[in-house]
Write a protein that holds these residues in place. Sequence first.
Motif, PDB file in Angstrom:
ATOM      1  N   LYS A   1       0.834  -1.211   0.000  1.00 29.43           N
ATOM      2  CA  LYS A   1       0.000   0.000   0.000  1.00 29.43           C
ATOM      3  C   LYS A   1       0.864   1.254   0.000  1.00 29.43           C
ATOM      4  N   ALA A   2       1.943   1.253   0.795  1.00 25.61           N
ATOM      5  CA  ALA A   2       2.835   2.419   0.841  1.00 25.61           C
ATOM      6  C   ALA A   2       3.510   2.655  -0.503  1.00 25.61           C
ATOM      7  N   ALA A   3       3.704   1.585  -1.270  1.00 26.08           N
ATOM      8  CA  ALA A   3       4.300   1.720  -2.606  1.00 26.08           C
ATOM      9  C   ALA A   3       3.290   2.267  -3.611  1.00 26.08           C
ATOM     10  N   GLY A   4       2.001   2.229  -3.255  1.00 24.61           N
ATOM     11  CA  GLY A   4       0.964   2.726  -4.152  1.00 24.61           C
ATOM     12  C   GLY A   4       0.230   1.635  -4.908  1.00 24.61           C
ATOM     13  N   ALA A   5       0.533   0.380  -4.622  1.00 24.43           N
ATOM     14  CA  ALA A   5      -0.112  -0.741  -5.306  1.00 24.43           C
ATOM     15  C   ALA A   5      -1.445  -1.085  -4.640  1.00 24.43           C
ATOM     16  N   ARG A   6      -2.247  -1.820  -5.378  1.00 23.71           N
ATOM     17  CA  ARG A   6      -3.428  -2.432  -4.771  1.00 23.71           C
ATOM     18  C   ARG A   6      -2.988  -3.776  -4.219  1.00 23.71           C
ATOM     19  N   VAL A   7      -3.594  -4.192  -3.094  1.00 24.03           N
ATOM     20  CA  VAL A   7      -3.126  -5.394  -2.413  1.00 24.03           C
ATOM     21  C   VAL A   7      -4.263  -6.390  -2.221  1.00 24.03           C
ATOM     22  N   LEU A   8      -4.019  -7.592  -2.696  1.00 20.02           N
ATOM     23  CA  LEU A   8      -4.920  -8.709  -2.502  1.00 20.02           C
ATOM     24  C   LEU A   8      -4.311  -9.561  -1.390  1.00 20.02           C
ATOM     25  N   ALA A   9      -5.028  -9.700  -0.288  1.00 14.92           N
ATOM     26  CA  ALA A   9      -4.514 -10.444   0.860  1.00 14.92           C
ATOM     27  C   ALA A   9      -4.996 -11.886   0.825  1.00 14.92           C
ATOM     28  N   LEU A  10      -4.101 -12.783   1.243  1.00 12.23           N
ATOM     29  CA  LEU A  10      -4.415 -14.202   1.327  1.00 12.23           C
ATOM     30  C   LEU A  10      -4.591 -14.592   2.791  1.00 12.23           C
ATOM     31  N   ARG A  11      -5.601 -15.396   3.038  1.00 16.10           N
ATOM     32  CA  ARG A  11      -5.828 -15.897   4.398  1.00 16.10           C
ATOM     33  C   ARG A  11      -4.863 -17.055   4.661  1.00 16.10           C
ATOM     34  N   THR A  12      -3.815 -16.777   5.405  1.00 13.30           N
ATOM     35  CA  THR A  12      -2.899 -17.853   5.789  1.00 13.30           C
ATOM     36  C   THR A  12      -2.775 -17.863   7.312  1.00 13.30           C
ATOM     37  N   THR A  13      -2.022 -16.927   7.871  1.00 11.93           N
ATOM     38  CA  THR A  13      -1.823 -16.912   9.324  1.00 11.93           C
ATOM     39  C   THR A  13      -2.461 -15.714  10.016  1.00 11.93           C
ATOM     40  N   ALA A  14      -2.771 -14.657   9.286  1.00  9.73           N
ATOM     41  CA  ALA A  14      -3.364 -13.454   9.891  1.00  9.73           C
ATOM     42  C   ALA A  14      -4.882 -13.496   9.752  1.00  9.73           C
ATOM     43  N   SER A  15      -5.555 -12.877  10.708  1.00  7.87           N
ATOM     44  CA  SER A  15      -7.023 -12.811  10.672  1.00  7.87           C
ATOM     45  C   SER A  15      -7.480 -11.781   9.634  1.00  7.87           C
ATOM     46  N   ASP A  16      -8.730 -11.886   9.219  1.00 10.13           N
ATOM     47  CA  ASP A  16      -9.286 -10.907   8.281  1.00 10.13           C
ATOM     48  C   ASP A  16      -9.178  -9.498   8.847  1.00 10.13           C
ATOM     49  N   ASP A  17      -9.408  -9.338  10.158  1.00 14.15           N
ATOM     50  CA  ASP A  17      -9.300  -8.009  10.774  1.00 14.15           C
ATOM     51  C   ASP A  17      -7.885  -7.456  10.631  1.00 14.15           C
ATOM     52  N   GLU A  18      -6.867  -8.300  10.863  1.00 18.36           N
ATOM     53  CA  GLU A  18      -5.480  -7.856  10.716  1.00 18.36           C
ATOM     54  C   GLU A  18      -5.174  -7.491   9.271  1.00 18.36           C
ATOM     55  N   LEU A  19      -5.689  -8.279   8.328  1.00 20.56           N
ATOM     56  CA  LEU A  19      -5.455  -8.009   6.906  1.00 20.56           C
ATOM     57  C   LEU A  19      -6.123  -6.695   6.486  1.00 20.56           C
ATOM     58  N   ARG A  20      -7.339  -6.459   6.985  1.00 19.44           N
ATOM     59  CA  ARG A  20      -8.051  -5.203   6.682  1.00 19.44           C
ATOM     60  C   ARG A  20      -7.335  -4.011   7.307  1.00 19.44           C
ATOM     61  N   GLN A  21      -6.955  -4.146   8.585  1.00 22.00           N
ATOM     62  CA  GLN A  21      -6.273  -3.041   9.278  1.00 22.00           C
ATOM     63  C   GLN A  21      -4.955  -2.680   8.604  1.00 22.00           C
ATOM     64  N   ALA A  22      -4.301  -3.657   8.004  1.00 25.32           N
ATOM     65  CA  ALA A  22      -3.042  -3.402   7.300  1.00 25.32           C
ATOM     66  C   ALA A  22      -3.282  -2.658   5.985  1.00 25.32           C
ATOM     67  N   GLY A  23      -4.534  -2.685   5.497  1.00 26.67           N
ATOM     68  CA  GLY A  23      -4.862  -1.913   4.295  1.00 26.67           C
ATOM     69  C   GLY A  23      -5.210  -2.715   3.065  1.00 26.67           C
ATOM     70  N   SER A  24      -5.422  -4.023   3.197  1.00 29.78           N
ATOM     71  CA  SER A  24      -5.712  -4.831   2.000  1.00 29.78           C
ATOM     72  C   SER A  24      -6.953  -4.308   1.278  1.00 29.78           C
TER      73      SER A  24
END
Length: 158
Positions: free
Chosen positions: A100-123
């Motif tokens: 996100k900081a690079a300006g890209a769009r990010v598709l997150a994969l559910r592996t070890t982090a929760s959906d809330d963590e993935l959303r909070q990170a900016g996915s």
Amino acid sequence: MERREIADVEGVVPLPGAMELLQALPLERWAIVTSCARALAGVRISAAGLPKPKHLVTATDVRHGKPDPEPYLKGAQILGVPAGDCIVIEDAPAGIRAGKAAGARVLALRTTASDDELRQAGSDWIVNDCADLFRDSSAAGEEFLLFGLRTKKSGGSL
């Protein structure tokens, strides 16, 4: 420590759909951007049976690792496209922040982090794994990377 990691390839497997996704994309249109060192990346890519990338950015190639945007900015530069035209596929919150900081769009994969963590990170999107992704083309010859949820009832994608 890195020598032990290099020697330990037991259980290293690609995520579902990763092989199919990488084989469907032209080799010059994707890069692997990883936080591990080049030697370890090569061993793990090989152990997983993934195609050898034409473009590889590792911790060895950058001064600042994820969550700094430098790794993804370097990946975009190597691909010859603006980072804003890239889609980063990530499973770690630090990597999502870097994309996100690079300006890209990010598709997150559910592996070890929760959906809330993935959303909070900016996915921008969250999917189970690479099996939720597929390539398609239009009648005009345009190429698209699509993702959807496969349903048991219809067998199609939404």
